[in-house]
Scaffold this active site. Structure first.
Site, PDB file in Angstrom:
ATOM      1  N   HIS A 123     -23.230 -65.976  35.829  1.00  0.00           N
ATOM      2  CA  HIS A 123     -24.500 -66.674  35.592  1.00  0.00           C
ATOM      3  C   HIS A 123     -24.400 -67.533  34.322  1.00  0.00           C
ATOM      4  O   HIS A 123     -24.870 -68.669  34.281  1.00  0.00           O
ATOM      5  CB  HIS A 123     -25.640 -65.674  35.362  1.00  0.00           C
ATOM      6  CG  HIS A 123     -25.921 -64.747  36.508  1.00  0.00           C
ATOM      7  ND1 HIS A 123     -25.565 -63.423  36.477  1.00  0.00           N
ATOM      8  CD2 HIS A 123     -26.538 -64.953  37.693  1.00  0.00           C
ATOM      9  CE1 HIS A 123     -25.963 -62.842  37.604  1.00  0.00           C
ATOM     10  NE2 HIS A 123     -26.546 -63.746  38.361  1.00  0.00           N
ATOM     11  N   GLN A 127     -35.801 -61.980  50.097  1.00  0.00           N
ATOM     12  CA  GLN A 127     -34.423 -62.110  50.562  1.00  0.00           C
ATOM     13  C   GLN A 127     -33.744 -60.768  50.811  1.00  0.00           C
ATOM     14  O   GLN A 127     -32.571 -60.713  51.155  1.00  0.00           O
ATOM     15  CB  GLN A 127     -33.590 -62.980  49.614  1.00  0.00           C
ATOM     16  CG  GLN A 127     -33.267 -62.355  48.274  1.00  0.00           C
ATOM     17  CD  GLN A 127     -32.523 -63.344  47.379  1.00  0.00           C
ATOM     18  OE1 GLN A 127     -33.079 -64.348  46.935  1.00  0.00           O
ATOM     19  NE2 GLN A 127     -31.249 -63.082  47.120  1.00  0.00           N
ATOM     20  N   LYS A 142     -19.754 -68.645  44.474  1.00  0.00           N
ATOM     21  CA  LYS A 142     -19.659 -67.232  44.880  1.00  0.00           C
ATOM     22  C   LYS A 142     -20.518 -66.985  46.121  1.00  0.00           C
ATOM     23  O   LYS A 142     -20.135 -66.275  47.033  1.00  0.00           O
ATOM     24  CB  LYS A 142     -20.105 -66.366  43.704  1.00  0.00           C
ATOM     25  CG  LYS A 142     -20.585 -64.979  44.031  1.00  0.00           C
ATOM     26  CD  LYS A 142     -19.434 -64.039  44.094  1.00  0.00           C
ATOM     27  CE  LYS A 142     -19.794 -62.578  44.284  1.00  0.00           C
ATOM     28  NZ  LYS A 142     -21.105 -62.242  44.712  1.00  0.00           N
ATOM     29  N   ASP A 143     -21.718 -67.577  46.132  1.00  0.00           N
ATOM     30  CA  ASP A 143     -22.610 -67.462  47.293  1.00  0.00           C
ATOM     31  C   ASP A 143     -22.500 -68.774  48.078  1.00  0.00           C
ATOM     32  O   ASP A 143     -23.412 -69.606  48.058  1.00  0.00           O
ATOM     33  CB  ASP A 143     -24.044 -67.209  46.821  1.00  0.00           C
ATOM     34  CG  ASP A 143     -24.144 -65.923  46.034  1.00  0.00           C
ATOM     35  OD1 ASP A 143     -24.332 -64.876  46.647  1.00  0.00           O
ATOM     36  OD2 ASP A 143     -23.981 -65.954  44.792  1.00  0.00           O
ATOM     37  N   GLY A 188     -31.460 -62.167  37.632  1.00  0.00           N
ATOM     38  CA  GLY A 188     -31.295 -61.344  36.432  1.00  0.00           C
ATOM     39  C   GLY A 188     -30.042 -60.495  36.491  1.00  0.00           C
ATOM     40  O   GLY A 188     -29.154 -60.727  37.304  1.00  0.00           O
ATOM     41  N   ILE A 195     -16.647 -67.128  38.965  1.00  0.00           N
ATOM     42  CA  ILE A 195     -16.079 -66.489  37.771  1.00  0.00           C
ATOM     43  C   ILE A 195     -15.674 -65.056  38.147  1.00  0.00           C
ATOM     44  O   ILE A 195     -16.451 -64.337  38.794  1.00  0.00           O
ATOM     45  CB  ILE A 195     -17.105 -66.467  36.612  1.00  0.00           C
ATOM     46  CG1 ILE A 195     -17.583 -67.893  36.290  1.00  0.00           C
ATOM     47  CG2 ILE A 195     -16.510 -65.796  35.371  1.00  0.00           C
ATOM     48  CD1 ILE A 195     -16.522 -68.859  35.808  1.00  0.00           C
TER      49      ILE A 195
HETATM   50  P1  AMP Z   1     -27.973 -64.080  41.676  1.00  0.00           P
HETATM   51  O1  AMP Z   1     -28.579 -63.615  40.401  1.00  0.00           O
HETATM   52  O2  AMP Z   1     -27.011 -63.112  42.275  1.00  0.00           O
HETATM   53  O3  AMP Z   1     -29.009 -64.558  42.660  1.00  0.00           O
HETATM   54  O4  AMP Z   1     -27.098 -65.345  41.318  1.00  0.00           O
HETATM   55  C1  AMP Z   1     -27.652 -66.455  40.669  1.00  0.00           C
HETATM   56  C2  AMP Z   1     -26.674 -67.594  40.684  1.00  0.00           C
HETATM   57  O5  AMP Z   1     -25.478 -67.205  40.013  1.00  0.00           O
HETATM   58  C3  AMP Z   1     -26.254 -68.003  42.109  1.00  0.00           C
HETATM   59  O6  AMP Z   1     -26.165 -69.416  42.176  1.00  0.00           O
HETATM   60  C4  AMP Z   1     -24.910 -67.356  42.255  1.00  0.00           C
HETATM   61  O7  AMP Z   1     -24.058 -67.998  43.179  1.00  0.00           O
HETATM   62  C5  AMP Z   1     -24.373 -67.473  40.843  1.00  0.00           C
HETATM   63  N1  AMP Z   1     -23.299 -66.501  40.633  1.00  0.00           N
HETATM   64  C6  AMP Z   1     -23.358 -65.158  40.824  1.00  0.00           C
HETATM   65  N2  AMP Z   1     -22.160 -64.584  40.583  1.00  0.00           N
HETATM   66  C7  AMP Z   1     -21.327 -65.602  40.241  1.00  0.00           C
HETATM   67  C8  AMP Z   1     -19.944 -65.670  39.881  1.00  0.00           C
HETATM   68  N3  AMP Z   1     -19.170 -64.586  39.831  1.00  0.00           N
HETATM   69  N4  AMP Z   1     -19.412 -66.874  39.583  1.00  0.00           N
HETATM   70  C9  AMP Z   1     -20.197 -68.002  39.641  1.00  0.00           C
HETATM   71  N5  AMP Z   1     -21.492 -68.003  39.964  1.00  0.00           N
HETATM   72  C10 AMP Z   1     -22.055 -66.818  40.266  1.00  0.00           C
END
Ligand code: AMP
Length: 282
Positions: free
Chosen positions: A37, A61, A149-150, A31, A176
């Site tokens: 995202h 996590q 990113k991750d 979220g 991004i």
């Molecule tokens: P999170 O909500 O942080 O768990 O991220 C959900 C998904 O969005 C994961 O696959 C992240 O790697 C991806 N994500 C988060 N930030 C970015 C970004 N700046 N660029 C591309 N993907 C992202």
């Protein structure tokens, strides 16, 4: 767009879609959605008939002293973003729905989870993989979208899908960034204005390192100390790690023969940010 929080109702809708031969793309998130995202949702929409976005802040996590309780939540805005980008189903299980009692069985992550973020955040990837495995089993997606990113998470999930024969294809998506280069992250909202300005040092350092690689520099010690020194030009930056590893195995290397991942984690005040550079032209 539907929003469902119960596993059974979600499974029923997906069964209906599968009967109609719809392909399903899945974007797992915690979220507080931003353009990073949304870019995953956009790509999933292009490649599938139906797109599911999960929104679940995964307690497994987070370490005991991490930010689980204060992690930013913005469900109404998230739903609006998902709708605008054409998502078909938002799966928002409660804690009690997805984790009704303490698990006795988890997904164990071997070597891949020990270094980089794994050493600063013990148990983090076991928590990520356990929840992602549950989501794969509930949602049964054809393709699943993860951000570079991750990068360590992406490598581990890719390997989990191979090693445990999950029936989904992992699609990597590019990082991004904000206009000034800072990688978008839900945690950027924690930064004070001074920290936000200072945080641009990360992408600047990575960009300069990429230029050095393009000029032909291959000495790992020189490259690593170059990044560390450029991060240190910013007094508010407190380095957690800077590592250069093999892009697919995430293991430390002695020389650059295959694509590499340069991964960094840096604290700005109480906020820990990660970013990375993948270099394939070896
Ligand atoms: P999170 O909500 O942080 O768990 O991220 C959900 C998904 O969005 C994961 O696959 C992240 O790697 C991806 N994500 C988060 N930030 C970015 C970004 N700046 N660029 C591309 N993907 C992202």
């Amino acid at each position: 767009m539907e929003t469902l929080s119960k596993i059974n109702e979600t499974r029923n809708l997906i069964k209906k879609w599968k009967k109609q031969d719809f392909t399903i793309g899945f974007v797992p998130t915690m979220g507080c959605l931003h353009q990073g995202h949304l870019s995953l949702i956009e790509q999933a929409k292009k490649e599938n008939d139906k797109v599911i976005v999960s929104i679940f802040v995964n307690p497994l996590q987070f370490g005991p002293n991490e930010d689980f309780s204060r992690y930013p939540r913005s469900l109404d805005k998230d739903l609006e973003g998902c709708r605008n980008f054409g998502a078909d189903l938002i799966f928002t299980p409660s804690l009690n729905e997805l984790l009704p009692e303490k698990n006795l069985v988890y997904v164990d992550v071997d070597l891949l989870g020990n270094n980089l973020c794994g050493s600063s955040r013990p148990g983090h990837f076991k928590g990520v993989c356990t929840i992602v495995a549950k989501l794969f089993n509930i949602l049964n997606p054809d393709k699943s979208y993860f951000g570079e990113k991750d990068a360590q998470q992406l490598a581990i999930i890719t390997r989990m899908v191979d090693d445990l024969n999950f029936n989904t294809t992992i699609v990597p998506c590019p990082i991004i960034r904000e206009a000034d280069g800072l990688a978008m992250s839900s945690r950027n909202v924690y930064l004070t204005p001074d920290e936000r300005r200072a945080a641009t040092v990360i992408s600047r350092s990575l960009k300069a390192t990429k230029a050095l690689l393009k000029e032909g520099e291959r000495d790992l010690l020189i490259l690593k100390s170059y990044i560390i020194n450029s991060l240190k030009t910013e007094p508010l930056a407190n380095i957690d790690y800077v590592e250069i590893v093999d892009h697919s195995t995430l293991q430390f290397i002695e020389e650059i023969k295959k694509p590499i991942l340069i991964a960094v984690a840096v604290h700005f005040g109480k906020t820990r940010l990660i970013d990375n550079l993948i270099f394939k032209e070896v």
